[in-house]
Scaffold this motif. Structure first.
Motif, PDB file in Angstrom:
ATOM      1  N   SER A 449       0.861  -1.182   0.000  1.00  0.00           N
ATOM      2  CA  SER A 449       0.000   0.000   0.000  1.00  0.00           C
ATOM      3  C   SER A 449       0.893   1.226   0.000  1.00  0.00           C
ATOM      4  O   SER A 449       2.133   1.118   0.072  1.00  0.00           O
ATOM      5  CB  SER A 449      -0.890   0.014   1.254  1.00  0.00           C
ATOM      6  N   ALA A 450       0.242   2.387  -0.051  1.00  0.00           N
ATOM      7  CA  ALA A 450       1.013   3.634  -0.051  1.00  0.00           C
ATOM      8  C   ALA A 450       1.821   3.778   1.227  1.00  0.00           C
ATOM      9  O   ALA A 450       2.870   4.436   1.255  1.00  0.00           O
ATOM     10  CB  ALA A 450       0.068   4.824  -0.219  1.00  0.00           C
ATOM     11  N   ALA A 451       1.348   3.159   2.290  1.00  0.00           N
ATOM     12  CA  ALA A 451       2.043   3.268   3.587  1.00  0.00           C
ATOM     13  C   ALA A 451       3.201   2.278   3.708  1.00  0.00           C
ATOM     14  O   ALA A 451       3.943   2.323   4.685  1.00  0.00           O
ATOM     15  CB  ALA A 451       1.047   3.047   4.722  1.00  0.00           C
ATOM     16  N   GLY A 452       3.348   1.369   2.725  1.00  0.00           N
ATOM     17  CA  GLY A 452       4.420   0.386   2.798  1.00  0.00           C
ATOM     18  C   GLY A 452       3.868  -1.021   2.630  1.00  0.00           C
ATOM     19  O   GLY A 452       2.729  -1.213   2.202  1.00  0.00           O
ATOM     20  N   THR A 453       4.682  -1.995   2.946  1.00  0.00           N
ATOM     21  CA  THR A 453       4.317  -3.402   2.790  1.00  0.00           C
ATOM     22  C   THR A 453       4.075  -4.049   4.145  1.00  0.00           C
ATOM     23  O   THR A 453       4.909  -3.936   5.050  1.00  0.00           O
ATOM     24  CB  THR A 453       5.437  -4.183   2.052  1.00  0.00           C
ATOM     25  N   THR A 454       2.926  -4.702   4.287  1.00  0.00           N
ATOM     26  CA  THR A 454       2.660  -5.498   5.476  1.00  0.00           C
ATOM     27  C   THR A 454       2.494  -6.946   5.048  1.00  0.00           C
ATOM     28  O   THR A 454       2.417  -7.240   3.845  1.00  0.00           O
ATOM     29  CB  THR A 454       1.379  -5.031   6.198  1.00  0.00           C
ATOM     30  N   TRP A 455       2.441  -7.841   5.999  1.00  0.00           N
ATOM     31  CA  TRP A 455       2.340  -9.258   5.661  1.00  0.00           C
ATOM     32  C   TRP A 455       1.452  -9.984   6.675  1.00  0.00           C
ATOM     33  O   TRP A 455       1.206  -9.519   7.765  1.00  0.00           O
ATOM     34  CB  TRP A 455       3.716  -9.908   5.605  1.00  0.00           C
ATOM     35  N   ARG A 456       0.970 -11.134   6.233  1.00  0.00           N
ATOM     36  CA  ARG A 456       0.241 -12.052   7.094  1.00  0.00           C
ATOM     37  C   ARG A 456       0.509 -13.455   6.605  1.00  0.00           C
ATOM     38  O   ARG A 456       0.930 -13.661   5.457  1.00  0.00           O
ATOM     39  CB  ARG A 456      -1.267 -11.775   7.074  1.00  0.00           C
ATOM     40  N   ARG A 457       0.282 -14.424   7.486  1.00  0.00           N
ATOM     41  CA  ARG A 457       0.426 -15.808   7.074  1.00  0.00           C
ATOM     42  C   ARG A 457      -0.828 -16.253   6.329  1.00  0.00           C
ATOM     43  O   ARG A 457      -1.927 -15.845   6.677  1.00  0.00           O
ATOM     44  CB  ARG A 457       0.687 -16.706   8.289  1.00  0.00           C
ATOM     45  N   ALA A 458      -0.630 -17.061   5.314  1.00  0.00           N
ATOM     46  CA  ALA A 458      -1.764 -17.516   4.513  1.00  0.00           C
ATOM     47  C   ALA A 458      -2.665 -18.406   5.347  1.00  0.00           C
ATOM     48  O   ALA A 458      -2.184 -19.140   6.207  1.00  0.00           O
ATOM     49  CB  ALA A 458      -1.266 -18.271   3.293  1.00  0.00           C
TER      50      ALA A 458
END
Length: 458
Positions: A449-458
């Protein structure tokens, strides 16, 4: 008004507490000689949900869940292990509490251990003997005379004739009648024993709950719960003992949760098809296991499989993703507003968590659609009534399994995301795509996103 399916009446009934504003509830707990399995988890989670809803409804709840810390299996297991009974039971009580805590189960008001209430059991047995409802046998045991209690079978619907037809040939000749059950067991060499008017011995299983419930909640209380398998003979015998001793109604509402099944058979230690809570939590987040249990109605059978747990995890992930995308406002629930009113109606209909959970998903959809902090706040607050969605959304979405086998650590994922960011800055898009693909293969979903990259586990 709250309506509860009363096993004794075989229908839903409006709940009217004995004392206005107060609920006394007793639930049969664990026999502590091994780790708890998922069937035990269902009992703990279901009646934790019941207690939570009663409290959310404004009741002062006194909740008792007992611990059986003396019986044949405990004695045998301690002997096999070469440890004392106290060492065995203490170890598994601690393990049970750890499992319950992991599942978000609030501690009951009281958790009495059977060995601490032998005097109360002896007093009740004495009452039954004095009334002619129980008798000492030649072998030193004391038995309850089932045919002398009018109404035996009213909970289970079993008649004395049906029970008599199912008698085994090799009956115990110490009994006056094959249907009679033991209240006090004469001491055997090497086994723990207490002194009694009928000689040294130890209590039978059924008398434990009658004595402990009476001690903590009185001779007549509101709700008695447990697994479906306890309806007969355990709960039937509790009624006979308690009403026989005191001469009046024992419990107003009887609640029984359904079995957890594996391949269409009841999960149980005797069948060897059980999964301990700890085994399940090696593969799944504890809140996923709780959600798996609560999204089914407590009286229905619940089929266990990895497929169903995976689906529960995906569903819970959707709810947490809403709370990550839409910061929830702090709300005080107004039970007259649209979603809380529907949620309350579902829960007041015999604790219909199936409908209640469906309403949570409707709320999540609308909160996402409207980007509404108010609706996200209602989602979080209503779910909390069920002991769900109480964690930070990112923490849940990034949590791994207890085992962690083959999983990338959070630090390793963050490092790869940093490498990908550097590759993109250098316009090395092939390397950026390679890192994303590697993370995807490792079960990690990136969200840019514009704020950066985040992640989650599938």
């Amino acid at each position: 008004m709250l309506n509860i399916y009363n096993t004794l009446a075989r229908q839903k009934q409006q709940f009217v507490p004995i004392t206005p504003g107060k609920v006394n509830m007793y639930v049969c707990g664990m026999t502590v000689y091994d780790f708890c399995h998922l069937g035990h988890a269902r009992v703990m989670v279901v009646f934790d949900m019941v207690a939570r809803w009663l409290r959310a409804s404004g009741y002062d709840v006194d909740y008792v869940r007992n611990i059986t810390d003396i019986d044949d299996k405990i004695i045998q297991r301690a002997a096999q292990n070469g440890e004392t009974i106290g060492q065995l039971t203490t170890r598994f009580i601690d393990a049970m509490n750890e499992d319950a805590d992991a599942l978000g189960v609030q501690r009951p008001t009281h958790a009495p251990k059977a060995t601490e209430y032998v005097d109360e059991m002896l007093a009740m047995i004495g009452q039954l003997v004095a009334k002619g409802l129980a008798y000492p046998a030649p072998n030193g045991d004391v038995y309850y005379a089932v045919r002398k209690f009018d109404g035996y079978g009213k909970l289970s619907g079993k008649s004395l004739e049906d029970l008599r037809a199912g008698e085994r040939v090799d009956i115990d000749h110490n009994k006056q009648d094959a249907l009679d059950f033991v209240l006090w067991k004469a001491a055997k060499p090497g086994e723990p024993a207490w002194e009694s008017p009928w000689g040294a011995g130890r209590p039978g299983w059924h008398i434990e709950c009658s004595a402990m419930s009476c001690h903590h909640l009185g001779e007549h209380f509101d709700i008695h719960g447990g697994g479906e398998d306890l309806q007969f003979p355990h709960h039937e015998n509790e009624i006979a003992q308690s009403e026989g001793a005191h001469g009046h109604q024992y419990v107003n509402y009887w609640m029984h949760n359904g079995f957890i099944r594996v391949d269409d058979e009841k999960m149980s230690k005797s069948l060897g098809n059980f999964f301990t809570i700890r085994e399940v939590l090696q593969k799944y987040d504890a809140e996923v296991a709780r959600f798996f249990i609560l999204r089914a109605h407590y009286r229905s059978p619940l089929n266990y499989s990895d497929v169903h747990l995976d689906d529960a995890r995906n569903s819970l992930t959707r709810l947490y993703t809403t709370l990550k995308n839409v910061a929830p406002a702090a709300v005080t629930l107004d039970w007259n507003s649209a979603y809380p009113a529907r949620f309350k109606a579902a829960m007041d209909d015999d604790f219909n968590t199936v409908e209640a959970v469906a309403i949570l998903f409707e709320l999540a959809h609308e909160a996402n659609k409207q980007q509404s902090a108010q609706l996200a706040g209602e989602l979080k607050a209503l779910a909390a009534v069920l002991g769900l969605l109480e964690r930070d959304a990112t923490q849940f979405l990034q949590a791994g399994t207890s085992a962690g086998e083959g999983e990338l650590s959070a630090a390793a994922i963050d490092d790869l995301i940093a490498q990908r960011k550097a590759a993109r800055a250098a316009k090395n898009f092939a390397e950026s795509d390679r890192i994303r693909d590697a993370l995807t293969a490792a079960g990690v979903v990136l969200e840019d996103s514009a704020a950066g990259t985040t992640w989650r586990r599938a």
